[in-house]
Write a protein that holds these residues in place. Structure first.
Motif, PDB file in Angstrom:
ATOM      1  N   PRO A   1      -1.668  -7.819  -4.422  1.00 17.26           N
ATOM      2  CA  PRO A   1      -0.306  -7.527  -4.886  1.00 17.26           C
ATOM      3  C   PRO A   1       0.699  -7.607  -3.746  1.00 17.26           C
ATOM      4  O   PRO A   1       0.365  -7.385  -2.576  1.00 17.26           O
ATOM      5  CB  PRO A   1      -0.416  -6.107  -5.441  1.00 17.26           C
ATOM      6  CG  PRO A   1      -1.555  -5.501  -4.700  1.00 17.26           C
ATOM      7  CD  PRO A   1      -2.528  -6.618  -4.472  1.00 17.26           C
ATOM      8  N   ASN A   2       1.941  -7.908  -4.096  1.00 23.31           N
ATOM      9  CA  ASN A   2       3.014  -7.886  -3.111  1.00 23.31           C
ATOM     10  C   ASN A   2       3.874  -6.639  -3.328  1.00 23.31           C
ATOM     11  O   ASN A   2       3.540  -5.777  -4.150  1.00 23.31           O
ATOM     12  CB  ASN A   2       3.841  -9.172  -3.180  1.00 23.31           C
ATOM     13  CG  ASN A   2       4.421  -9.424  -4.560  1.00 23.31           C
ATOM     14  OD1 ASN A   2       4.886  -8.512  -5.241  1.00 23.31           O
ATOM     15  ND2 ASN A   2       4.394 -10.685  -4.992  1.00 23.31           N
ATOM     16  N   VAL A   3       4.965  -6.539  -2.607  1.00 23.33           N
ATOM     17  CA  VAL A   3       5.784  -5.322  -2.619  1.00 23.33           C
ATOM     18  C   VAL A   3       6.379  -5.040  -3.999  1.00 23.33           C
ATOM     19  O   VAL A   3       6.651  -3.892  -4.353  1.00 23.33           O
ATOM     20  CB  VAL A   3       6.912  -5.429  -1.564  1.00 23.33           C
ATOM     21  CG1 VAL A   3       7.963  -6.444  -1.977  1.00 23.33           C
ATOM     22  CG2 VAL A   3       7.537  -4.076  -1.276  1.00 23.33           C
ATOM     23  N   ASP A   4       6.557  -6.075  -4.809  1.00 25.59           N
ATOM     24  CA  ASP A   4       7.169  -5.901  -6.123  1.00 25.59           C
ATOM     25  C   ASP A   4       6.251  -5.190  -7.114  1.00 25.59           C
ATOM     26  O   ASP A   4       6.727  -4.531  -8.033  1.00 25.59           O
ATOM     27  CB  ASP A   4       7.566  -7.254  -6.712  1.00 25.59           C
ATOM     28  CG  ASP A   4       8.596  -7.974  -5.877  1.00 25.59           C
ATOM     29  OD1 ASP A   4       9.637  -7.360  -5.597  1.00 25.59           O
ATOM     30  OD2 ASP A   4       8.358  -9.130  -5.490  1.00 25.59           O
ATOM     31  N   PHE A   5       4.929  -5.340  -6.945  1.00 29.76           N
ATOM     32  CA  PHE A   5       4.012  -4.898  -7.978  1.00 29.76           C
ATOM     33  C   PHE A   5       4.059  -3.389  -8.206  1.00 29.76           C
ATOM     34  O   PHE A   5       4.274  -2.919  -9.318  1.00 29.76           O
ATOM     35  CB  PHE A   5       2.581  -5.340  -7.647  1.00 29.76           C
ATOM     36  CG  PHE A   5       1.606  -5.074  -8.752  1.00 29.76           C
ATOM     37  CD1 PHE A   5       1.714  -5.744  -9.948  1.00 29.76           C
ATOM     38  CD2 PHE A   5       0.594  -4.144  -8.602  1.00 29.76           C
ATOM     39  CE1 PHE A   5       0.829  -5.495 -10.997  1.00 29.76           C
ATOM     40  CE2 PHE A   5      -0.304  -3.884  -9.630  1.00 29.76           C
ATOM     41  CZ  PHE A   5      -0.181  -4.567 -10.831  1.00 29.76           C
ATOM     42  N   TYR A   6       3.889  -2.605  -7.159  1.00 29.75           N
ATOM     43  CA  TYR A   6       3.889  -1.151  -7.334  1.00 29.75           C
ATOM     44  C   TYR A   6       5.284  -0.539  -7.296  1.00 29.75           C
ATOM     45  O   TYR A   6       5.480   0.597  -7.727  1.00 29.75           O
ATOM     46  CB  TYR A   6       2.987  -0.485  -6.302  1.00 29.75           C
ATOM     47  CG  TYR A   6       1.516  -0.607  -6.652  1.00 29.75           C
ATOM     48  CD1 TYR A   6       0.931   0.202  -7.615  1.00 29.75           C
ATOM     49  CD2 TYR A   6       0.721  -1.577  -6.043  1.00 29.75           C
ATOM     50  CE1 TYR A   6      -0.409   0.076  -7.956  1.00 29.75           C
ATOM     51  CE2 TYR A   6      -0.625  -1.714  -6.377  1.00 29.75           C
ATOM     52  CZ  TYR A   6      -1.182  -0.884  -7.335  1.00 29.75           C
ATOM     53  OH  TYR A   6      -2.505  -1.019  -7.682  1.00 29.75           O
ATOM     54  N   SER A   7       6.267  -1.297  -6.798  1.00 29.38           N
ATOM     55  CA  SER A   7       7.630  -0.750  -6.829  1.00 29.38           C
ATOM     56  C   SER A   7       8.096  -0.569  -8.272  1.00 29.38           C
ATOM     57  O   SER A   7       8.911   0.297  -8.565  1.00 29.38           O
ATOM     58  CB  SER A   7       8.600  -1.653  -6.057  1.00 29.38           C
ATOM     59  OG  SER A   7       8.776  -2.897  -6.693  1.00 29.38           O
TER      60      SER A   7
ATOM     61  N   LYS B   1       0.827  -1.228   0.000  1.00 26.23           N
ATOM     62  CA  LYS B   1       0.000   0.000   0.000  1.00 26.23           C
ATOM     63  C   LYS B   1       0.850   1.261   0.000  1.00 26.23           C
ATOM     64  O   LYS B   1       0.452   2.284  -0.576  1.00 26.23           O
ATOM     65  CB  LYS B   1      -0.950   0.001   1.195  1.00 26.23           C
ATOM     66  CG  LYS B   1      -0.282  -0.041   2.558  1.00 26.23           C
ATOM     67  CD  LYS B   1      -1.320  -0.096   3.670  1.00 26.23           C
ATOM     68  CE  LYS B   1      -0.688  -0.213   5.047  1.00 26.23           C
ATOM     69  NZ  LYS B   1      -0.040  -1.551   5.245  1.00 26.23           N
ATOM     70  N   HIS B   2       2.012   1.204   0.624  1.00 29.99           N
ATOM     71  CA  HIS B   2       2.880   2.389   0.653  1.00 29.99           C
ATOM     72  C   HIS B   2       3.434   2.693  -0.740  1.00 29.99           C
ATOM     73  O   HIS B   2       3.499   3.856  -1.156  1.00 29.99           O
ATOM     74  CB  HIS B   2       4.026   2.161   1.640  1.00 29.99           C
ATOM     75  CG  HIS B   2       3.585   2.003   3.059  1.00 29.99           C
ATOM     76  ND1 HIS B   2       3.196   3.068   3.833  1.00 29.99           N
ATOM     77  CD2 HIS B   2       3.445   0.892   3.830  1.00 29.99           C
ATOM     78  CE1 HIS B   2       2.853   2.624   5.037  1.00 29.99           C
ATOM     79  NE2 HIS B   2       3.003   1.309   5.053  1.00 29.99           N
ATOM     80  N   LEU B   3       3.832   1.665  -1.446  1.00 29.25           N
ATOM     81  CA  LEU B   3       4.350   1.873  -2.799  1.00 29.25           C
ATOM     82  C   LEU B   3       3.229   2.212  -3.773  1.00 29.25           C
ATOM     83  O   LEU B   3       3.442   2.936  -4.752  1.00 29.25           O
ATOM     84  CB  LEU B   3       5.108   0.626  -3.253  1.00 29.25           C
ATOM     85  CG  LEU B   3       6.436   0.441  -2.507  1.00 29.25           C
ATOM     86  CD1 LEU B   3       7.019  -0.939  -2.763  1.00 29.25           C
ATOM     87  CD2 LEU B   3       7.439   1.508  -2.899  1.00 29.25           C
ATOM     88  N   ARG B   4       2.040   1.728  -3.499  1.00 30.52           N
ATOM     89  CA  ARG B   4       0.879   2.089  -4.329  1.00 30.52           C
ATOM     90  C   ARG B   4       0.652   3.603  -4.278  1.00 30.52           C
ATOM     91  O   ARG B   4       0.436   4.254  -5.296  1.00 30.52           O
ATOM     92  CB  ARG B   4      -0.358   1.352  -3.827  1.00 30.52           C
ATOM     93  CG  ARG B   4      -1.589   1.427  -4.744  1.00 30.52           C
ATOM     94  CD  ARG B   4      -2.727   0.669  -4.066  1.00 30.52           C
ATOM     95  NE  ARG B   4      -3.782   0.295  -4.986  1.00 30.52           N
ATOM     96  CZ  ARG B   4      -4.856   1.032  -5.258  1.00 30.52           C
ATOM     97  NH1 ARG B   4      -4.996   2.219  -4.698  1.00 30.52           N
ATOM     98  NH2 ARG B   4      -5.781   0.589  -6.095  1.00 30.52           N
ATOM     99  N   GLU B   5       0.739   4.166  -3.080  1.00 33.14           N
ATOM    100  CA  GLU B   5       0.532   5.601  -2.910  1.00 33.14           C
ATOM    101  C   GLU B   5       1.654   6.399  -3.567  1.00 33.14           C
ATOM    102  O   GLU B   5       1.410   7.433  -4.203  1.00 33.14           O
ATOM    103  CB  GLU B   5       0.450   5.941  -1.419  1.00 33.14           C
ATOM    104  CG  GLU B   5       0.148   7.403  -1.112  1.00 33.14           C
ATOM    105  CD  GLU B   5      -1.178   7.882  -1.692  1.00 33.14           C
ATOM    106  OE1 GLU B   5      -1.296   9.087  -1.982  1.00 33.14           O
ATOM    107  OE2 GLU B   5      -2.104   7.056  -1.863  1.00 33.14           O
ATOM    108  N   MET B   6       2.900   5.917  -3.431  1.00 31.31           N
ATOM    109  CA  MET B   6       4.016   6.623  -4.056  1.00 31.31           C
ATOM    110  C   MET B   6       3.942   6.525  -5.583  1.00 31.31           C
ATOM    111  O   MET B   6       4.308   7.462  -6.286  1.00 31.31           O
ATOM    112  CB  MET B   6       5.354   6.064  -3.563  1.00 31.31           C
ATOM    113  CG  MET B   6       5.652   6.314  -2.093  1.00 31.31           C
ATOM    114  SD  MET B   6       5.299   8.008  -1.507  1.00 31.31           S
ATOM    115  CE  MET B   6       6.311   8.993  -2.593  1.00 31.31           C
TER     116      MET B   6
END
Length: 371
Positions: free
Chosen positions: A305-311, A268-273
């Protein structure tokens, strides 16, 4: 003896570094949400290595040490220039370069606590230079020296592009580093601990970990996500693309996780970024495609999604080459690897599991002329 494929569910050691309990990730007892919203990456490095947050003077000292040790021997730059640049993946270059660094460290074989902490600082500092220098040298550009007034995240972006990043870029990259810093006994961390449990040196442990991280089922997933987004091309194509892949039983990278059941708390944090950065760049399509793919895939497979998806879209929006995504993972995760390596040294036992034998029963040797 009974075997467990992939060691799933097996508890292999005790650790005070990070935990995943009921889908909550913590570093030394601090919730990842708390750290992502408030801590700098340098604070997280200190936390992982000392099991407490730093005081103001301790943080300042760590920052100064990291900047001071970022330069690497000229021979390493020269070595990069010898590579067949168009054929070498940056993770292969990084794996070789970290091993090479050990040859230039006079204390590489010194296993004292003091020497190992010095090596920890050096490796954490120099890995920034290795990744950014290789990213530039392969384009015919010279490496960029760090600036003392910039933090760790800002220096990475500056050393890669040659231009000082703006505040939102630094915020996004620093947050990504915090989120990737450690993740309990993941494949690369376990590899590092297995390596140093033989009492091999820290450079060997980190080199081994990089080799494990290189694979697409671990660190390479975000690079594959960006490749998928490029193939999708537009929001309108997303649903058909995903459903076609699923119909053909093809793997969609960036979803699901071996440990999490309700969802990766880092995503969720990377989604926002991703939302902020793509808007800043005027390239909202990358975020919008990602959201649509998430909606379609989770509806079909019930996997978040996991951490890789939005990164992937975050790094793309920072202007970073796609094949540098996994080396960036290493830049962050080396802080966790080092924490685990030092913990392994402090209470070491050789890691030597058994295997459940499935081959033929007892056989008798037959001379070659009778076979």
């Amino acid at each position: 003896m009974t075997s467990t494929k992939g060691l799933e569910g097996v508890v292999a050691t005790q650790s005070a570094i990070s935990s995943i309990i009921d889908d909550t990730l913590t570093y030394v007892g601090y919730d990842i949400d708390d750290l992502a919203n408030n801590a700098s990456f340098e604070e997280v490095i200190y936390l992982l290595w000392h099991q407490r947050l730093p005081k103001e003077d301790e943080l300042a000292e760590l920052k100064q040490q990291l900047i001071a040790h970022m330069p690497v021997p000229q021979e390493v730059y020269d070595h990069f220039k010898m590579y067949p640049i168009d054929k070498v993946h940056p993770m292969s270059a990084l794996r070789t370069a970290v091993s090479l660094l050990g040859l230039y460290d006079e204390k590489s074989e010194d296993m004292s606590d003091e020497a190992n902490y010095e090596k920890a600082i050096k490796i954490q500092a120099k890995i920034v230079t290795l990744v950014t220098a290789f990213g530039r040298i392969r384009k015919g550009l010279e490496p960029v020296a760090p600036k003392a007034e910039l933090g760790y995240a800002a220096n990475f972006l500056y050393m890669l592009s040659g231009t000082e990043p703006d505040a939102i870029e630094v915020e996004a990259f620093d947050k990504a580093l915090v989120l990737h810093a450690d993740h309990e006994l993941n494949a690369s961390t376990f590899t590092a601990r297995v390596c140093v449990a033989t009492l091999s040196d820290m450079y060997s442990g980190v080199t081994a970990a990089i080799g494990a991280l290189k694979g697409p089922l671990h660190g390479g997933a975000n690079e594959q996500v960006m490749k998928m987004l490029a193939e999708v091309g537009s929001v309108d194509n997303a649903e058909a693309y995903i459903k076609d892949k699923l119909a053909n039983k093809e793997k969609i990278m960036g979803f699901g996780h071996r440990v999490y059941r309700k969802g990766d708390p880092r995503a969720k944090h990377l989604r926002e970024m991703s939302k902020k950065l793509t808007a800043l760049r005027g390239e909202e399509k990358w975020y919008e495609m990602s959201v649509k793919i998430e909606e379609v895939f989770t509806a079909e497979k019930n996997l978040p999604p996991n951490v890789d998806f939005y990164s992937a879209s975050v790094y793309h929006s920072l202007g970073i080459d796609h094949d540098l995504f996994t080396p960036i993972f290493a830049v962050s995760r080396v802080s966790g690897w080092i924490a685990h390596i030092r913990e392994q040294y402090a209470n070491n036992r050789l890691i030597r599991p058994r295997a459940d034998y499935t081959g033929p029963g007892m056989q008798k040797y037959v001379p070659i002329n009778e076979r």
